[in-house]
Design a protein around this motif. Structure first.
Motif, mmCIF file in Angstrom:
data_model
loop_
_atom_site.group_PDB
_atom_site.id
_atom_site.type_symbol
_atom_site.label_atom_id
_atom_site.label_comp_id
_atom_site.label_asym_id
_atom_site.label_seq_id
_atom_site.Cartn_x
_atom_site.Cartn_y
_atom_site.Cartn_z
ATOM 1 N N LYS A 105 12.717 -8.769 -11.170
ATOM 2 C CA LYS A 105 11.526 -7.906 -11.160
ATOM 3 C C LYS A 105 10.788 -8.157 -9.855
ATOM 4 O O LYS A 105 10.323 -9.277 -9.617
ATOM 5 N N ILE A 106 10.723 -7.150 -9.027
ATOM 6 C CA ILE A 106 10.113 -7.341 -7.702
ATOM 7 C C ILE A 106 8.961 -6.354 -7.512
ATOM 8 O O ILE A 106 9.129 -5.144 -7.704
ATOM 9 N N GLY A 107 7.825 -6.860 -7.100
ATOM 10 C CA GLY A 107 6.666 -6.009 -6.841
ATOM 11 C C GLY A 107 6.564 -5.673 -5.359
ATOM 12 O O GLY A 107 7.251 -6.255 -4.522
ATOM 13 N N LYS A 108 5.712 -4.714 -5.094
ATOM 14 C CA LYS A 108 5.473 -4.348 -3.698
ATOM 15 C C LYS A 108 3.995 -4.056 -3.539
ATOM 16 O O LYS A 108 3.360 -3.510 -4.469
ATOM 17 N N HIS A 109 3.438 -4.431 -2.412
ATOM 18 C CA HIS A 109 2.053 -4.049 -2.195
ATOM 19 C C HIS A 109 1.834 -3.641 -0.748
ATOM 20 O O HIS A 109 2.309 -4.297 0.171
ATOM 21 N N SER A 110 1.116 -2.542 -0.592
ATOM 22 C CA SER A 110 0.737 -2.108 0.759
ATOM 23 C C SER A 110 -0.748 -2.399 0.918
ATOM 24 O O SER A 110 -1.526 -2.231 -0.026
ATOM 25 N N THR A 111 -1.138 -2.824 2.120
ATOM 26 C CA THR A 111 -2.559 -3.105 2.322
ATOM 27 C C THR A 111 -3.359 -1.818 2.544
ATOM 28 O O THR A 111 -4.568 -1.882 2.709
ATOM 29 N N GLY A 112 -2.686 -0.673 2.544
ATOM 30 C CA GLY A 112 -3.410 0.600 2.542
ATOM 31 C C GLY A 112 -3.363 1.325 3.877
ATOM 32 O O GLY A 112 -3.557 0.733 4.933
ATOM 33 N N GLY A 113 -3.108 2.638 3.785
ATOM 34 C CA GLY A 113 -3.036 3.420 5.013
ATOM 35 C C GLY A 113 -3.276 4.896 4.736
ATOM 36 O O GLY A 113 -3.759 5.267 3.667
ATOM 37 N N HIS B 57 -11.148 4.763 3.831
ATOM 38 C CA HIS B 57 -10.484 5.944 4.388
ATOM 39 C C HIS B 57 -9.025 6.059 3.939
ATOM 40 O O HIS B 57 -8.336 7.000 4.301
ATOM 41 N N THR B 58 -8.548 5.075 3.145
ATOM 42 C CA THR B 58 -7.123 5.065 2.786
ATOM 43 C C THR B 58 -6.873 5.755 1.441
ATOM 44 O O THR B 58 -7.742 5.769 0.579
ATOM 45 N N GLY B 59 -5.671 6.298 1.299
ATOM 46 C CA GLY B 59 -5.322 6.997 0.058
ATOM 47 C C GLY B 59 -4.853 6.018 -1.003
ATOM 48 O O GLY B 59 -4.506 4.882 -0.707
ATOM 49 N N VAL C 259 7.234 -7.910 -2.157
ATOM 50 C CA VAL C 259 7.378 -7.435 -0.772
ATOM 51 C C VAL C 259 6.032 -6.873 -0.345
ATOM 52 O O VAL C 259 5.444 -6.053 -1.051
ATOM 53 N N LEU C 260 5.565 -7.341 0.796
ATOM 54 C CA LEU C 260 4.247 -6.922 1.271
ATOM 55 C C LEU C 260 4.389 -6.011 2.480
ATOM 56 O O LEU C 260 5.123 -6.332 3.419
ATOM 57 N N ASP C 261 3.697 -4.894 2.420
ATOM 58 C CA ASP C 261 3.680 -3.977 3.559
ATOM 59 C C ASP C 261 2.286 -4.086 4.175
ATOM 60 O O ASP C 261 1.328 -3.511 3.658
ATOM 61 N N VAL C 262 2.194 -4.856 5.244
ATOM 62 C CA VAL C 262 0.884 -5.085 5.863
ATOM 63 C C VAL C 262 0.744 -4.107 7.026
ATOM 64 O O VAL C 262 1.491 -4.155 8.000
ATOM 65 N N LYS C 263 -0.185 -3.198 6.863
ATOM 66 C CA LYS C 263 -0.341 -2.122 7.847
ATOM 67 C C LYS C 263 -1.152 -2.602 9.036
ATOM 68 O O LYS C 263 -2.101 -3.374 8.880
ATOM 69 N N SER C 264 -0.816 -2.059 10.194
ATOM 70 C CA SER C 264 -1.531 -2.444 11.405
ATOM 71 C C SER C 264 -1.802 -1.206 12.252
ATOM 72 O O SER C 264 -0.898 -0.412 12.501
ATOM 73 N N GLY C 265 -3.037 -1.008 12.672
ATOM 74 C CA GLY C 265 -3.372 0.141 13.521
ATOM 75 C C GLY C 265 -4.600 0.881 13.024
ATOM 76 O O GLY C 265 -5.248 0.460 12.052
ATOM 77 N N SER C 266 -4.896 2.019 13.659
ATOM 78 C CA SER C 266 -6.167 2.715 13.416
ATOM 79 C C SER C 266 -6.331 3.221 11.979
ATOM 80 O O SER C 266 -7.454 3.461 11.541
ATOM 81 N N GLY C 267 -5.230 3.387 11.239
ATOM 82 C CA GLY C 267 -5.346 3.878 9.871
ATOM 83 C C GLY C 267 -5.358 2.749 8.851
ATOM 84 O O GLY C 267 -5.348 2.993 7.649
ATOM 85 N N ALA C 268 -5.370 1.491 9.342
ATOM 86 C CA ALA C 268 -5.295 0.333 8.432
ATOM 87 C C ALA C 268 -6.643 -0.369 8.370
ATOM 88 O O ALA C 268 -7.508 -0.141 9.212
ATOM 89 N N PHE C 269 -6.815 -1.276 7.381
ATOM 90 C CA PHE C 269 -8.034 -2.090 7.370
ATOM 91 C C PHE C 269 -7.995 -3.098 8.513
ATOM 92 O O PHE C 269 -9.024 -3.430 9.094
ATOM 93 N N LEU D 226 6.258 -7.411 5.696
ATOM 94 C CA LEU D 226 6.586 -6.583 6.855
ATOM 95 C C LEU D 226 5.274 -6.106 7.469
ATOM 96 O O LEU D 226 4.384 -5.655 6.731
ATOM 97 N N ILE D 227 5.167 -6.227 8.774
ATOM 98 C CA ILE D 227 3.988 -5.651 9.437
ATOM 99 C C ILE D 227 4.434 -4.296 9.981
ATOM 100 O O ILE D 227 5.399 -4.219 10.757
ATOM 101 N N THR D 228 3.798 -3.234 9.501
ATOM 102 C CA THR D 228 4.301 -1.900 9.843
ATOM 103 C C THR D 228 3.221 -1.046 10.510
ATOM 104 O O THR D 228 2.027 -1.275 10.359
ATOM 105 N N GLU D 229 3.733 -0.037 11.189
ATOM 106 C CA GLU D 229 2.921 0.850 12.013
ATOM 107 C C GLU D 229 1.963 1.721 11.185
ATOM 108 O O GLU D 229 2.387 2.408 10.265
ATOM 109 N N MET D 230 0.675 1.674 11.535
ATOM 110 C CA MET D 230 -0.279 2.562 10.871
ATOM 111 C C MET D 230 -1.322 3.023 11.889
ATOM 112 O O MET D 230 -2.504 3.040 11.626
#
Ligand code: URA
Length: 434
Positions: free
Chosen positions: A78-86, A116-118, A197-207, A235-239
């Protein structure tokens, strides 16, 4: 213990003991400490920070303020996922069904739009009948079959987070690494997963707008997950521009359906497949993320991921025809074309501004009680690195209200910068932290 002494200690930059943090958070959750004192402590934490040990204690206290779901009756990983928001971030809709098709169970406790995130819940609720308010027994049943779901935080999941979160929102204490860490992890650890699995957003659309802050957040989240004995990959991903072409609730569900049916949208697919690849690896169904990515591509191409998406929709009461025939969904009264204001290479599409324009259109909330207009949204085909001539079509906006449309349109145009010199398309996956 005296709450004021705890506030003063943190105000002066000292480390709080486990007992002090536990006392403060538990008393606040029980209604024994007023909002003004909790706000003061939150602001002191915002300014002074927390040590990794304090962050762990805060997370543990918030987690055990409610129920921790026990999924030990389910033998599969059982694997969870979380995005920090974008903005335009619909990866949760895509990767859950893919991982499920690969044999990994995926419980997802998701949130609503924030700042500002969905929010994934708002998106899923654009499907008629889809029920995000399941109680824990129903949660456990669906986790057995089909094995994946998307629900909201029930009243017994991390109630301390719900209280503290709404306070942070109105006192300007949201973008704090330890507070975000404890908030996210208290909900994620309650899901009963084996790994995350963590999706950590980075950029103008992220916190977290800078890469350095995103990395610090990723390390803090991962350190906390591992402190609780969970396997974790971040993962640090483009936002720095909206993800995919469509932003808005139904717009994003529709784009997710298209992707699950095989359409290739580069940034969305590359980030989603890397995340599902990491989930498949953590679930023991692949040796590496790369192998997990290949499995993900195959499961989309052969239709099994879309089949699992339909199974989730059915299990949660959503209308299957809406998902099978998305072209029949009601459309807004107005569709306004967006034209490029200048000639040049796109150098920036400010994600924060697009997110705020979406709120103006009714796709997000200005006040807590606002109703969402699920069908409003923005389609933007322009991406950083591409060339557009002045006056060429770069997208459209859907909305029922002409006044809202005008102001949002201005905001969207203002968010797009074009320059003479060629610009590079951004790197979508900036770092994988194992
Ligand atoms: N998401 C959360 O759940 N909490 C935060 O603090 C930020 C993003």
């Amino acid at each position: 213990m005296n709450p004021v002494e705890i506030i003063i200690k943190k105000r002066d930059g000292l480390e709080l003991t486990d007992e002090e943090l536990r006392f403060f958070i538990n008393s606040y959750t029980a209604g024994k400490i007023p909002d003004y004192q909790a706000s003061a402590l939150l602001m002191a934490i915002f300014i002074r920070g927390l040590s990794p040990k304090e962050t762990l204690t805060l997370t543990r206290t918030m987690l055990y303020s409610g129920t921790v779901i026990d999924l030990s009756h389910i033998p599969e990983p059982k694997i969870g996922k979380h995005s920090t928001g974008g903005v335009g971030d619909k990866t949760s809709l895509i990767i859950g069904p893919i991982a499920l098709a690969a044999g990994v169970k995926v419980p997802q406790i998701s949130g609503r739009g924030l700042g500002h995130t969905g929010g994934t819940l708002d998106k899923m609720e654009s499907i008629p009948g889809f029920n995000t308010k399941l109680e824990i027994e129903e949660f456990k049943k669906i986790m057995k079959d089909p094995g994946g779901l998307i629900i909201g935080q029930t009243s017994n999941i991390a109630p301390a987070d719900r209280l503290l979160y709404s306070l942070r929102d109105v006192v300007g204490a949201v973008p704090s690494i330890p507070l975000i860490t404890a908030s996210i992890m208290s909900k994620k650890l309650a899901e009963g997963t084996d790994g995350l699995v963590l999706d950590v957003k980075s950029g103008s659309g992220a916190f977290m707008q800078s890469y350095e802050d995103s990395k610090k957040l990723a390390e803090s989240l991962k350190g906390t997950a591992e402190g609780f004995g969970k396997k974790c990959v971040a993962l640090i991903t483009e936002m720095s521009q909206p993800l995919g072409f469509k932003s808005g609730n139904w717009f994003e569900v529709h784009e997710s359906i298209d992707i699950l049916r095989g359409e290739y949208i580069e940034d969305m697919c590359e980030i989603s497949f890397a995340l599902s690849g990491a989930m498949i690896m953590l679930g023991g169904k692949a040796e590496s993320i790369e192998e997990g990515v290949e499995i993900s591509r195959k499961l989309v191409a052969d239709g099994s991921a879309f089949d699992r998406f339909l199974a989730i929709i059915k299990a949660q009461g959503g209308d299957l025809d809406t998902v099978k025939y998305p072209e029949r969904y009601p459309v807004s009264k107005i569709r306004e074309t967006i034209y490029a204001e200048n000639s040049g290479y796109v150098s920036e599409i400010n994600g924060y501004e697009i997110g705020m324009a979406l709120i103006e259109l009714g796709a997000g909330r200005m006040k807590k009680e606002d109703e969402i207009d699920h069908k409003s949204g923005v389609y933007l085909k322009a991406k950083v690195g591409e060339y557009y001539k002045q006056g060429s079509v770069i997208g459209y906006i859907d909305c029922d209200d002409p006044d809202k449309l005008e102001s949002a349109h201005k905001r969207i145009l203002g968010s797009i910068k074009q320059v003479e010199d060629k610009t590079e398309k951004p790197v979508f996956i900036k770092e994988v932290i194992y």
